[in-house]
Design a protein around this motif. Structure first.
Motif, PDB file in Angstrom:
ATOM      1  N   HIS A  88       0.861  -1.180   0.000  1.00 13.29           N
ATOM      2  CA  HIS A  88       0.000   0.000   0.000  1.00 13.29           C
ATOM      3  C   HIS A  88       0.900   1.233   0.000  1.00 13.29           C
ATOM      4  N   ILE A  89       0.928   1.958  -1.100  1.00 10.87           N
ATOM      5  CA  ILE A  89       1.848   3.084  -1.288  1.00 10.87           C
ATOM      6  C   ILE A  89       1.175   4.373  -0.848  1.00 10.87           C
ATOM      7  N   LYS A  90       1.827   5.066   0.115  1.00 10.09           N
ATOM      8  CA  LYS A  90       1.242   6.268   0.697  1.00 10.09           C
ATOM      9  C   LYS A  90       2.098   7.519   0.496  1.00 10.09           C
ATOM     10  N   SER A  91       3.406   7.351   0.260  1.00  5.38           N
ATOM     11  CA  SER A  91       4.292   8.516   0.208  1.00  5.38           C
ATOM     12  C   SER A  91       5.344   8.342  -0.883  1.00  5.38           C
ATOM     13  N   LYS A  92       6.072   9.430  -1.163  1.00  6.09           N
ATOM     14  CA  LYS A  92       7.128   9.404  -2.178  1.00  6.09           C
ATOM     15  C   LYS A  92       8.250   8.449  -1.781  1.00  6.09           C
ATOM     16  N   GLU A  93       8.467   8.294  -0.445  1.00  9.82           N
ATOM     17  CA  GLU A  93       9.520   7.388   0.007  1.00  9.82           C
ATOM     18  C   GLU A  93       9.258   5.952  -0.453  1.00  9.82           C
ATOM     19  N   ASP A  94       7.966   5.589  -0.520  1.00  8.94           N
ATOM     20  CA  ASP A  94       7.633   4.238  -0.972  1.00  8.94           C
ATOM     21  C   ASP A  94       8.050   4.001  -2.417  1.00  8.94           C
ATOM     22  N   MET A  95       8.116   5.066  -3.208  1.00  9.17           N
ATOM     23  CA  MET A  95       8.485   4.915  -4.619  1.00  9.17           C
ATOM     24  C   MET A  95       9.950   4.522  -4.789  1.00  9.17           C
ATOM     25  N   ASN A  96      10.759   4.703  -3.713  1.00  8.47           N
ATOM     26  CA  ASN A  96      12.181   4.376  -3.799  1.00  8.47           C
ATOM     27  C   ASN A  96      12.488   2.954  -3.354  1.00  8.47           C
ATOM     28  N   ARG A  97      11.466   2.202  -2.964  1.00  6.10           N
ATOM     29  CA  ARG A  97      11.706   0.813  -2.559  1.00  6.10           C
ATOM     30  C   ARG A  97      12.263   0.015  -3.736  1.00  6.10           C
ATOM     31  N   GLU A  98      13.277  -0.781  -3.450  1.00  3.01           N
ATOM     32  CA  GLU A  98      13.863  -1.607  -4.498  1.00  3.01           C
ATOM     33  C   GLU A  98      12.991  -2.831  -4.749  1.00  3.01           C
ATOM     34  N   VAL A  99      12.940  -3.243  -6.012  1.00  2.66           N
ATOM     35  CA  VAL A  99      12.076  -4.345  -6.438  1.00  2.66           C
ATOM     36  C   VAL A  99      12.855  -5.272  -7.352  1.00  2.66           C
ATOM     37  N   LYS A 122      10.507  -8.438 -19.561  1.00  2.00           N
ATOM     38  CA  LYS A 122      11.675  -9.148 -19.062  1.00  2.00           C
ATOM     39  C   LYS A 122      11.874  -8.828 -17.580  1.00  2.00           C
ATOM     40  N   GLY A 123      12.616  -9.680 -16.882  1.00  2.00           N
ATOM     41  CA  GLY A 123      12.905  -9.456 -15.477  1.00  2.00           C
ATOM     42  C   GLY A 123      13.708  -8.181 -15.273  1.00  2.00           C
ATOM     43  N   SER A 124      13.525  -7.544 -14.123  1.00  2.00           N
ATOM     44  CA  SER A 124      14.206  -6.281 -13.869  1.00  2.00           C
ATOM     45  C   SER A 124      14.538  -6.128 -12.395  1.00  2.00           C
ATOM     46  N   LEU A 125      15.607  -5.389 -12.121  1.00  2.00           N
ATOM     47  CA  LEU A 125      15.984  -4.969 -10.776  1.00  2.00           C
ATOM     48  C   LEU A 125      15.854  -3.461 -10.761  1.00  2.00           C
ATOM     49  N   GLU A 129       9.109   3.298  -8.623  1.00  2.00           N
ATOM     50  CA  GLU A 129       9.019   4.348  -9.644  1.00  2.00           C
ATOM     51  C   GLU A 129       9.506   3.826 -10.987  1.00  2.00           C
ATOM     52  N   GLY A 130      10.564   3.010 -10.968  1.00  3.04           N
ATOM     53  CA  GLY A 130      11.072   2.435 -12.213  1.00  3.04           C
ATOM     54  C   GLY A 130      10.065   1.515 -12.877  1.00  3.04           C
ATOM     55  N   LEU A 131       9.305   0.765 -12.084  1.00  6.64           N
ATOM     56  CA  LEU A 131       8.264  -0.094 -12.652  1.00  6.64           C
ATOM     57  C   LEU A 131       7.197   0.722 -13.365  1.00  6.64           C
ATOM     58  N   LEU A 132       6.793   1.850 -12.732  1.00 12.65           N
ATOM     59  CA  LEU A 132       5.778   2.700 -13.363  1.00 12.65           C
ATOM     60  C   LEU A 132       6.325   3.355 -14.629  1.00 12.65           C
ATOM     61  N   SER A 182       7.023 -18.261  -9.453  1.00 10.15           N
ATOM     62  CA  SER A 182       8.366 -18.823  -9.284  1.00 10.15           C
ATOM     63  C   SER A 182       8.937 -18.555  -7.904  1.00 10.15           C
ATOM     64  N   GLY A 183       8.370 -17.578  -7.163  1.00  9.35           N
ATOM     65  CA  GLY A 183       8.842 -17.252  -5.821  1.00  9.35           C
ATOM     66  C   GLY A 183      10.121 -16.453  -5.786  1.00  9.35           C
ATOM     67  N   ASN A 184      10.575 -15.905  -6.930  1.00 11.50           N
ATOM     68  CA  ASN A 184      11.867 -15.218  -6.992  1.00 11.50           C
ATOM     69  C   ASN A 184      11.760 -13.697  -7.073  1.00 11.50           C
ATOM     70  N   SER A 185      10.554 -13.136  -6.968  1.00  5.55           N
ATOM     71  CA  SER A 185      10.416 -11.680  -6.939  1.00  5.55           C
ATOM     72  C   SER A 185      10.504 -11.177  -5.501  1.00  5.55           C
ATOM     73  N   PHE A 186      10.680  -9.858  -5.342  1.00  6.52           N
ATOM     74  CA  PHE A 186      10.923  -9.315  -4.004  1.00  6.52           C
ATOM     75  C   PHE A 186      10.627  -7.821  -3.988  1.00  6.52           C
ATOM     76  N   ILE A 187      10.053  -7.336  -2.873  1.00  8.76           N
ATOM     77  CA  ILE A 187       9.890  -5.902  -2.620  1.00  8.76           C
ATOM     78  C   ILE A 187      10.579  -5.588  -1.304  1.00  8.76           C
ATOM     79  N   GLU A 188      11.383  -4.547  -1.293  1.00  4.53           N
ATOM     80  CA  GLU A 188      12.177  -4.180  -0.117  1.00  4.53           C
ATOM     81  C   GLU A 188      11.302  -3.767   1.064  1.00  4.53           C
ATOM     82  N   ASN A 189      11.697  -4.191   2.242  1.00  4.95           N
ATOM     83  CA  ASN A 189      11.122  -3.700   3.495  1.00  4.95           C
ATOM     84  C   ASN A 189      12.128  -2.745   4.121  1.00  4.95           C
TER      85      ASN A 189
END
Length: 440
Positions: A88-99, A122-125, A129-132, A182-189
């Motif tokens: 749940h994205i609420k602030s600009k700081e959330d946009m900097n989470r690595e994915v 294709k897969g991405s790191l 914000e980069g996803l959007l 595949s279980g290989n994706s990730f969102i930073e905490n």
């Protein structure tokens, strides 16, 4: 090639990501540009990211038409369970989470009824914000053609792109869901090791359709029936491949009766080539009718020697540290309380990808180091703490040293699962009655 030679070659090929090392140089190969069909260059870097295993980073550039393309591919194995991240994205700081998003992941934004299906990117790191940005670029790609052939559709897409641009500025709160079988994706905490209130992580078993051919090129393993009495009296051995170096290895399996509890299946793999060892515990019984919550007040260092069984469906909580480890994060384990705390420290502090390399942030590193020191104090008895094992399936166990009498420092609660918890276990759609009845 000898086994030692294969192990050495793998170590040379896959380098850890480290900002202080210069020896992890990419490999350049000449390849065909799919835009102008001239020859360009692809740069490949085979590397290891802690927590995500091995990946292949590739970058293509064409000197003729200046077309570029970057992507990542997982070089490791598919995980035993799929994973779904809901943020749940609420602030600009959330946009900097690595994915980390693999090509098999589906990305959704429910508020916009927007979905990027699996295998369309294709897969991405990247970051949120980069996803959007990538989604916007994909929608804008054919807009000139649409404006000429179908202006009405082009206008609607322009309006949708504007809504996506507003989400980048977090003009309104929204939800991002990444579902990866595949279980290989990730969102930073960013609050690790504390729980992230905005992020929900759930694990699930893949359907037979997800396990077969079109997705993974693999066929779901056939489960051979074994006589239970035979399994109790001997160690079964079957061939497998090492998950680290892929060299043929053997897995030992034994059915064990835990006193005052139930039967469990212990599986252990030891690779003679690279030395990698894994152990896994599966419940030998059915899912219990009620969930189980075990709370232990740690009052003495001798508590560290208590035997402990943590099933795949068990969450671990340490209230004094505001810490929660979701189910399946460490898999099934049969160990001691000290062994579990050491595994938690290794997972959160030593194997966290945001503690080392370019991703390291000083505040995060300091918080994780402090967390590790508190774990050490709990193990040495210097810090008063409670540990909670919350198992939806009721298949976890913590030794009662006073058995068969009650343990004054341990509390065991049984509770009724909610509909959502039964859904996580796949019980709502499971039929267990009436299979032997003849059709009328």
């Amino acid at each position: 090639m000898s086994v030692i030679g294969e192990d050495h070659l793998r170590g040379v090929m896959f380098k850890d990501i480290n900002a202080d090392e210069d020896d992890a140089q990419p490999t350049e190969i000449e390849s065909l540009c799919m835009n102008c069909y001239e020859n360009g260059k692809t740069r490949l870097l085979l590397t290891k990211i802690p927590f995500f295993r091995e990946i292949i980073i590739s970058s293509f550039t064409c000197p003729h038409c200046h077309w570029t393309n970057t992507e990542i591919q997982s070089a490791g194995r598919i995980q035993e369970q799929g994973v779904c991240y809901t943020l749940h994205i609420k602030s600009k700081e959330d946009m900097n989470r690595e994915v980390v998003k693999t090509d098999s992941a589906t990305t959704r934004i429910p508020e916009l009824d927007f979905e990027i299906p699996a295998f369309t990117q294709k897969g991405s790191l990247s970051t949120i914000e980069g996803l959007l940005d990538r989604a916007v670029a994909g929608l804008e790609q054919d807009q000139p053609t649409r404006r000429a052939t179908d202006p009405e559709v082009a206008d609607k897409i322009d309006q949708f792109i504007q809504r996506l641009q507003k989400l980048k500025d977090v003009a309104e709160e929204f939800t991002l869901i990444i579902n990866d079988p595949s279980g290989n994706s990730f969102i930073e905490n960013p609050f690790a090791p504390q729980k992230d209130q905005a992020l929900t992580v759930s694990y699930y078993k893949r359907t037979p359709e997800q396990n077969i051919g079109p997705l993974w090129g693999t066929v779901e393993e056939e489960k051979a029936g074994n006589d239970v009495d035979t399994m109790r009296n001997e160690v079964l051995v079957f061939s497998t491949n090492c998950p680290e170096c892929n060299v043929p290895a053997s897995t030992n399996m034994k059915l064990v009766q835990i006193p005052h509890f139930k039967e469990v299946i212990i599986m252990a793999t030891n690779c003679d080539s690279c030395g990698h060892r894994t152990n896994e515990v599966k419940s030998g019984g059915a899912t219990e009718e009620l969930g189980t919550r075990i709370t232990l007040h740690i009052t003495d260092p001798s508590d560290m020697s208590r035997d402990l069984l943590k099933s795949e469906t068990c969450s671990v909580l340490i209230p004094e540290l505001e810490f929660e480890l979701g189910m399946a994060a460490l898999g099934g384990k049969f160990t001691t309380l000290e062994g579990l705390l050491k595994d938690i420290k290794e997972l959160i502090v030593m194997k966290n990808p945001f503690v080392c390399g370019d991703s390291a942030v000083s505040d995060t590193s300091e918080k994780l180091e402090l967390f590790g020191k508190k774990i050490d104090k709990i193990m040495s008895g210097e810090m008063d703490a409670h540990i909670v094992l919350d198992d939806l399936a009721g298949n976890s166990y913590l030794q009662n040293v006073y058995a068969p009498d009650p343990d004054p420092e341990m509390k065991i609660e049984k509770y009724t699962r909610t509909f959502e918890q039964n859904e996580d276990l796949g019980l709502n759609d499971m039929k267990t009655e009436g299979y032997g009845e003849a059709e009328t």
